[in-house]
Write an enzyme that holds these catalytic residues in place. Structure first.
Site, PDB file in Angstrom:
ATOM      1  N   TYR A 153       0.857  -1.186   0.000  1.00 50.11           N
ATOM      2  CA  TYR A 153       0.000   0.000   0.000  1.00 50.11           C
ATOM      3  C   TYR A 153       0.892   1.235   0.000  1.00 50.11           C
ATOM      4  CZ  TYR A 153      -3.148   3.745   1.095  1.00 50.11           C
ATOM      5  OH  TYR A 153      -3.821   4.930   1.039  1.00 50.11           O
ATOM      6  N   LYS A 283       3.193  10.379   7.925  1.00 44.87           N
ATOM      7  CA  LYS A 283       2.436   9.972   9.123  1.00 44.87           C
ATOM      8  C   LYS A 283       3.020  10.502  10.440  1.00 44.87           C
ATOM      9  CE  LYS A 283      -0.524   6.545   7.263  1.00 44.87           C
ATOM     10  NZ  LYS A 283      -0.398   5.621   6.147  1.00 44.87           N
TER      11      LYS A 283
HETATM   12  C1  LIG Z   1      -0.560   5.928   4.712  1.00 48.21           C
HETATM   13  C2  LIG Z   1       0.467   5.491   3.765  1.00 48.21           C
HETATM   14  C3  LIG Z   1       0.707   6.189   2.570  1.00 48.21           C
HETATM   15  C4  LIG Z   1      -0.132   7.376   2.133  1.00 48.21           C
HETATM   16  O1  LIG Z   1      -0.003   8.466   2.994  1.00 48.21           O
HETATM   17  P1  LIG Z   1      -1.130   9.611   2.988  1.00 48.21           P
HETATM   18  O2  LIG Z   1      -0.590  10.646   3.914  1.00 48.21           O
HETATM   19  O3  LIG Z   1      -2.382   8.961   3.494  1.00 48.21           O
HETATM   20  O4  LIG Z   1      -1.260  10.088   1.594  1.00 48.21           O
HETATM   21  C5  LIG Z   1       1.715   5.730   1.751  1.00 48.21           C
HETATM   22  N1  LIG Z   1       2.459   4.659   2.078  1.00 48.21           N
HETATM   23  C6  LIG Z   1       2.262   3.976   3.217  1.00 48.21           C
HETATM   24  C7  LIG Z   1       3.133   2.802   3.537  1.00 48.21           C
HETATM   25  C8  LIG Z   1       1.257   4.350   4.101  1.00 48.21           C
HETATM   26  O5  LIG Z   1       1.037   3.645   5.213  1.00 48.21           O
END
Ligand SMILES: *Cc1c(COP(=O)(O)O)cnc(C)c1O
Length: 446
Positions: A153, A283
């Site tokens: 993801y 994050k």
């Molecule tokens: C959450 C996440 C994303 C996307 O980040 P957003 O700030 O929601 O756009 C990309 N890669 C990984 C591994 C994630 O957990």
């Protein structure tokens, strides 16, 4: 849906919310219930109903120091008064410089050039664009494919979607608009178990056959998050680094979920003792206070990009380097640099290991796994998120299952007593799921 809600002076208009506000992955026809939050402090969310919930999510990996942390709040308050935003084109400022300095220091030696992006998905887009422009600068413009693994993801924008799991992701939905990338099988050998080198054959063959078209290999190091909460063997990652070196491919690591201590190392790639050519962070970067992400690359990548026909890196968002976001990140990273996360994550890990272990004997639990401050119960069937969510709220915790997974990644500051409340709620809810739907509905409304 939530009948217990009592209007208070902090009343939240959930009717308006249901009619007019999109939430992540929801329908405007059958809107899922939402819970009104009026404030949050430490690891507790205060609902408008009066209920307090212990947070098991860190607001999706982000809020690692807990809510309303005085140091982060003070840093942001001070920054708003001084300079909340200014364009980054032709202008610079101390928060961006200080943050970049910290990121260069904290990440591996090779990573020296920092691009500040607005969100994780954008950080992934930026990484992919860097890889393509790098090869243009090296006079190999045909290297345009990204090789990744299944069950990944990487975000919701189009380029990010193109590297998400092709089945669980959104590939078919958007047809031609999603670029076709190369997919190897997901890593198989589990973290903490034996490594079976035969699993490298498949990805090795794809690389051997396609390396002239491949710009970069992109992967979440050690933990595949939203694609299934899978923890894989560090030897896989180390072997992938060697394959990239052998065939002259860039390695992009997406540490957006794993970065800043979550897996027990500051960065998950440290489990494999390797370095990325391009690293994506997000994050927890701001401690979960405001959106910010970063893509950090090596001198070599930056040189290639800068020597491409464009002569510049082709990306520059309006809110790039937002000083308010940078100041939150600086405060959060200062807390990380105090190193308490190491003992906190280690004790969360050992407590989850012991408290979740007996869930292995539940008939509907397929697997129980813990890595760092991440605890997962994998169930034998897809879960009804709305129903389970209500059960968790009734138990005084905030846990949001998806697919067939009940999982937690609490703030590092959680106490042992609070963590026990999360693990026992997980087991209580998991033990009830094997009942037929009608019975579950009875429990959640009863
Ligand atoms: C959450 C996440 C994303 C996307 O980040 P957003 O700030 O929601 O756009 C990309 N890669 C990984 C591994 C994630 O957990």
């Amino acid at each position: 849906m939530n009948n217990e809600k009592q209007p208070t002076e902090q009343y939240i208009d959930s009717d308006f919310d249901q009619k007019h506000l999109w939430h992540p992955y929801t329908s405007m026809k059958n809107a899922l219930p939402t819970y009104g939050v009026v404030s949050a402090e430490g690891v507790e969310l205060q609902l408008d109903s009066g209920a307090k919930l212990i947070d098991g999510t860190s607001s999706w990996w982000a809020c690692v120091h807990g809510y309303s942390h005085p140091k982060i709040v003070a840093a942001m308050q001070q920054q708003t008064q001084q300079l909340s935003h200014v364009m980054f084109g032709g202008i610079t400022h101390r928060p961006a410089i200080e943050l970049a300095r910290m990121l260069v220091d904290m990440t591996s030696e090779r990573l020296t050039k920092v691009f500040l992006a607005d969100s994780g998905s954008i950080a992934v887009e930026v990484a992919m664009k860097m890889a393509l422009q790098y090869w243009q600068g090296k006079d190999k413009p045909n290297k345009q494919k990204i090789l990744t693994v299944k069950s990944g993801y990487h975000g919701d924008t189009f380029a990010a979607m193109s590297v998400c799991d092709p089945e669980g992701g959104m590939h078919t939905m958007f047809g031609e608009l999603v670029t076709k990338q190369l997919f190897a099988p997901a890593p198989i050998s589990k973290f903490g178990e034996e490594f079976d080198p035969s699993e490298l054959t498949a990805i090795g063959t794809i690389i051997e056959d396609n390396h002239q078209q491949i710009a970069a290999v992109l992967i979440e190091p050690i933990m595949q998050g939203a694609g299934g909460m899978r923890f894989y063997h560090p030897d896989y990652l180390a072997a992938l680094r060697r394959l990239c070196d052998k065939y002259d491919l860039l390695l992009i690591l997406d540490e957006i979920a794993t970065g800043f201590g979550r897996t027990g190392k500051l960065f998950a790639y440290e489990h494999a003792n390797i370095e990325a050519d391009i690293l994506c962070l997000g994050k927890a970067l701001t401690g979960g206070y405001v959106s910010l992400a970063a893509t950090i690359c090596s001198d070599e990548v930056a040189r290639g990009v800068s020597e491409s026909p464009a002569g510049v890196f082709m990306h520059g968002p309006t809110f790039m380097g937002n000083p308010l976001a940078c100041s939150a990140a600086i405060a959060s990273l200062e807390l990380i640099n105090q190193q308490q996360w190491q003992t906190q994550v280690a004790s969360i890990e050992s407590q989850m290991k012991s408290e979740l272990a007996d869930a292995k004997s539940f008939s509907n639990v397929v697997d129980v796994r813990v890595l760092g401050a991440v605890g997962v119960l994998e169930m034998n069937s897809t879960l009804n998120t709305a129903e389970l969510q209500q059960q968790f709220v009734d138990l005084g915790v905030w846990i949001r299952p998806f697919s067939n997974l009940i999982y937690i990644m609490p703030p590092y500051t959680i106490s042992a007593v609070q963590l026990s409340k999360l693990t026992s709620a997980m087991k209580t809810v998991a033990s009830q799921i094997s009942l037929p739907d009608s019975d579950i509905a009875f429990i959640s409304h009863g």
